[in-house]
Design a protein around this motif. Structure first.
Motif, PDB file in Angstrom:
ATOM      1  N   SER A 490       5.386   6.848 -18.371  1.00 35.69           N
ATOM      2  CA  SER A 490       5.348   5.397 -18.221  1.00 35.69           C
ATOM      3  C   SER A 490       6.389   4.721 -19.111  1.00 35.69           C
ATOM      4  CB  SER A 490       3.961   4.856 -18.567  1.00 35.69           C
ATOM      5  OG  SER A 490       2.993   5.331 -17.670  1.00 35.69           O
ATOM      6  N   HIS A 493       9.626   5.151 -17.437  1.00 33.49           N
ATOM      7  CA  HIS A 493       9.622   4.305 -16.244  1.00 33.49           C
ATOM      8  C   HIS A 493       9.998   2.868 -16.630  1.00 33.49           C
ATOM      9  CE1 HIS A 493       8.110   2.001 -12.819  1.00 33.49           C
ATOM     10  NE2 HIS A 493       8.130   3.121 -12.120  1.00 33.49           N
ATOM     11  N   ASN A 497      13.114   0.718 -15.332  1.00 31.57           N
ATOM     12  CA  ASN A 497      12.780  -0.512 -14.626  1.00 31.57           C
ATOM     13  C   ASN A 497      13.481  -1.713 -15.263  1.00 31.57           C
ATOM     14  OD1 ASN A 497      11.318  -1.971 -12.584  1.00 31.57           O
ATOM     15  ND2 ASN A 497       9.955  -2.707 -14.193  1.00 31.57           N
ATOM     16  N   SER A 513       9.381  -0.871  -7.429  1.00 37.12           N
ATOM     17  CA  SER A 513       8.954   0.060  -8.474  1.00 37.12           C
ATOM     18  C   SER A 513       7.507   0.448  -8.198  1.00 37.12           C
ATOM     19  CB  SER A 513       9.075  -0.608  -9.847  1.00 37.12           C
ATOM     20  OG  SER A 513       8.442   0.162 -10.847  1.00 37.12           O
ATOM     21  N   ASN A 514       7.275   1.761  -8.057  1.00 36.72           N
ATOM     22  CA  ASN A 514       5.928   2.270  -7.785  1.00 36.72           C
ATOM     23  C   ASN A 514       5.339   1.708  -6.496  1.00 36.72           C
ATOM     24  OD1 ASN A 514       5.380   4.130  -9.838  1.00 36.72           O
ATOM     25  ND2 ASN A 514       4.860   2.503 -11.296  1.00 36.72           N
ATOM     26  N   GLU A 516       4.554   1.849  -2.313  1.00 36.07           N
ATOM     27  CA  GLU A 516       4.230   2.862  -1.313  1.00 36.07           C
ATOM     28  C   GLU A 516       5.457   3.222  -0.492  1.00 36.07           C
ATOM     29  OE1 GLU A 516       0.959   1.757   1.099  1.00 36.07           O
ATOM     30  OE2 GLU A 516      -0.477   1.640  -0.564  1.00 36.07           O
ATOM     31  N   ARG A 521       3.852   7.151  -3.642  1.00 32.84           N
ATOM     32  CA  ARG A 521       4.526   6.028  -4.298  1.00 32.84           C
ATOM     33  C   ARG A 521       5.765   6.551  -5.016  1.00 32.84           C
ATOM     34  NH1 ARG A 521       1.672   1.269  -4.998  1.00 32.84           N
ATOM     35  NH2 ARG A 521      -0.497   1.323  -4.264  1.00 32.84           N
ATOM     36  N   ASP A 523       8.823   6.338  -7.560  1.00 33.19           N
ATOM     37  CA  ASP A 523       9.013   5.619  -8.822  1.00 33.19           C
ATOM     38  C   ASP A 523       9.922   4.413  -8.622  1.00 33.19           C
ATOM     39  OD1 ASP A 523       7.370   7.146 -10.512  1.00 33.19           O
ATOM     40  OD2 ASP A 523       8.904   8.693 -10.676  1.00 33.19           O
ATOM     41  N   GLU A 544      13.047   9.506  -8.768  1.00 34.24           N
ATOM     42  CA  GLU A 544      11.760  10.054  -9.204  1.00 34.24           C
ATOM     43  C   GLU A 544      11.938  10.625 -10.601  1.00 34.24           C
ATOM     44  OE1 GLU A 544       7.733  10.440  -8.407  1.00 34.24           O
ATOM     45  OE2 GLU A 544       9.327   9.477  -7.210  1.00 34.24           O
TER      46      GLU A 544
END
Length: 611
Positions: A490, A493, A497, A513-514, A516, A521, A523, A544
């Motif tokens: 995280s 991430h 992000n 971001s994240n 579907e 999902r 990244d 990913e």
């Protein structure tokens, strides 16, 4: 019952107004006697912003200043101080209360200026407005003609029709001449109070006319405070005790009390008992642990001190039924300078800052004597930490050793090797904001680096993105992602992000971001044209990420991330969602370990892709 409770007011900075409106007051009046009788002729108190410096000087003014029309009248002081601790000392109050002419100048609302001339004119206007308070002296039969002429010069100091030489000369002599005129009128020596003396210096720290403003302020102060027989006492407050400025050089009987001096450790800020008593008064004792976590933690002498601005602001919110605590200290000054200092060389500070926001301590050499010019130009990291300490972003964990040494940047500079920590959750959030600015497009260096990121993404080699990320990781501080329970993936991430969201808007680039995609999902996913033209081909991007346990595992995890993107139909989903827009998808698998990463890249052409 609530209607009978005293109110809290975060906006009042006048002691008299505070008392007259019946606000809850944590009594600090006992210090008046010590400051007046047991300190040097000139006293400097340095504390962070919003630590009660202004209300303290206002308290001194209210207690000491005479009624100029009727010097024997102390009714104002009696009304203001009758329920305070100092009033119990009748002998002291009879002798000193309401007995002095007082000159009070605040520089906390200092100006921003684009030139030296603008800065001086702003200062002249500030001083002219200030001197108007003493225009009653024009009617005094005790002033000489020469003194009356000097007073007139001061009152018209902001008149731009005057020559710059006359304006500057009058301004620099202001304190000395006012003390002389007040002594002549009252037969009493003056008390001089100067609040936030260093704010003008902080405003021009990065300007090429900094030294000229420094010299002006130095002459303004030294003319009134050095060898002045009309001066009884001068009390000055600020954030830093600046060295190599000559502002306080040669002052008679000068004393400085900073965060490292145990004397007067409880004059500014609230002690544990003071906060508990206040919360009990309002019936919110159950919130003490919250106050302690958010607003406590400053170690001054042998005392733990709460930030008073935060405590009062939080109490005001609680009484208004605002249940969630927050940081109120933000935007109170210096955050821009902190941001710029960090952005100048983030690699030098990132690891230590990461330890700090993780709740650990760092060991540094703390310089007690620094100046804003040094802060803006020096590459000595100790000045950065010293500034964070003086500004209230850090506090002592404990002393280690004390050394005396000569430093080329600061004449004779006392350095203390100390452990520092972030005092509380409120400050941690403010420090996070300061650091976060460095990773926004408002920071020119960061904005420039984003162009390199786009180039790396458009390239056909994974090593291009890998080099970019490894370089930027060295300066990254995960200030928003180190709470308990946050996993490392995280954290990485959030790192990506922050960069991607600075470049790719959701509407233009379909940035997600994240979100579907396919059977899971992804990244990150977004679209990016290869060239800046209408007929340029657009490519889909999927990223990913994985967090490795060691360096050797990074390569395998990066490859695994690419495999995952295909196995979970992320690639197919990208083609399906944008069938009319793209004919190629690039998948970057990135595995992170500490401040390094491994990147794998695989390209999928629509014509060759089998979902």
């Amino acid at each position: 019952m609530c209607e009978k409770l005293k109110g809290v007011n975060v906006d009042i900075q006048s002691f008299a107004q505070f008392k007259n409106e019946g606000c809850y007051y944590i009594d600090k009046t006992r210090y008046i006697k010590d400051i007046l009788l047991n300190c040097g002729t000139t006293v400097l108190f340095t504390r962070p912003r919003r630590f009660g410096k202004t209300i303290t000087l206002s308290m001194l003014q209210s207690f000491l200043e005479m009624n100029y029309e009727n010097p024997s009248d102390k009714s104002k002081q009696i009304e203001l101080f009758k329920d305070t601790e100092i009033f119990k000392d009748k002998e002291f109050c009879d002798k000193y209360m309401g007995q002095y002419p007082v000159i009070y100048l605040s520089l906390k609302e200092a100006w921003d200026a684009n030139s030296y001339e603008d800065a001086l004119q702003n200062m002249y206007e500030e001083l002219s407005n200030f001197v108007q308070k003493f225009d009653f002296l024009l009617d005094s039969d005790k002033l000489t003609k020469r003194q009356l002429q000097k007073l007139n010069n001061l009152l018209t100091i902001s008149d731009s029709s005057l020559s710059q030489i006359k304006q500057k000369s009058a301004a620099e002599r202001m304190f000395r001449e006012l003390t002389q005129e007040l002594l002549a009128h009252t037969s009493k020596k003056c008390i001089v109070l100067i609040d936030e003396y260093d704010v003008p210096l902080s405003k021009v720290a990065h300007c090429d006319f900094y030294q000229k403003i420094r010299d002006f302020i130095s002459k303004l102060f030294s003319s009134g405070l050095k060898n002045n027989d009309c001066l009884e006492k001068a009390v000055i407050t600020g954030c830093l005790r600046v060295a190599k400025e000559s502002i306080f050089t040669g002052l008679n009987n000068f004393q400085s009390f900073g965060l490292d001096n145990p004397r007067f450790s409880t004059l500014f800020g609230f002690t544990d008992n003071e906060v508990k008593t206040m919360l009990s008064y309002y019936g919110i004792e159950d919130k003490y642990a919250e106050y302690q976590e958010w607003y406590d933690g400053y170690h001054i002498g042998d005392n733990d001190i709460f930030c008073p601005w935060d405590v009062i602001s939080r109490t005001d919110d609680l009484l208004a039924n605002k249940l969630q605590p927050e940081s109120y200290w933000g935007g109170t000054g210096n955050i821009e300078l902190v941001s710029k200092m960090f952005a100048k060389d983030p690699d030098s500070y990132a690891d230590d800052l990461q330890n700090l926001v993780d709740g650990k301590s760092i060991t540094v050499k703390l310089s007690s004597n620094i100046n804003y010019e040094i802060l803006g130009n020096s590459e000595n990291s100790n000045y950065f930490w010293s500034f964070l300490f003086s500004s209230g972003y850090l506090t002592y964990a404990k002393y280690l050793t004390i050394e005396e040494q000569t430093d080329e940047d600061v004449n004779i500079n006392t350095q203390k090797t100390v452990e520092l920590v972030i005092p509380n959750l409120s400050v941690r959030k403010e420090l996070a904001d300061a650091i976060a600015w460095c990773f926004t497009t408002h920071n020119p260096d960061y904005a420039k680096s984003l162009k390199t990121l786009i180039t790396a993404l458009k390239g056909d080699k994974a090593i291009l993105l890998q080099r970019y990320l490894n370089t930027t990781l060295s300066s990254y501080v995960s200030v928003y992602d180190t709470q308990k329970g946050t996993d490392k993936e995280s954290m990485y991430h959030a790192f990506l992000n922050g960069r991607f969201s600075s470049v790719f808007t959701k509407k233009t680039f379909e940035y997600a971001s994240n979100a579907e995609l396919g059977d899971g999902r992804a990244d990150f996913s977004f679209l990016l044209p290869l060239e800046n033209s209408l007929d340029s081909p657009t490519i889909g991007f999927i990223i990913e990420i994985k967090a490795a346990q060691n360096e050797t595992e990074m390569r395998d995890l990066a490859k695994e991330a690419v495999v995952q993107a295909k196995a979970k139909n992320y690639v197919k989903g990208m083609f399906d969602n944008h069938i009319d827009d793209i004919d190629e998808v690039k998948v970057f698998g990135i595995a992170f370990y500490k401040k390094s990463c491994r990147v794998e890249l695989e390209c999928f052409k629509l014509e060759n892709f089998e979902g």
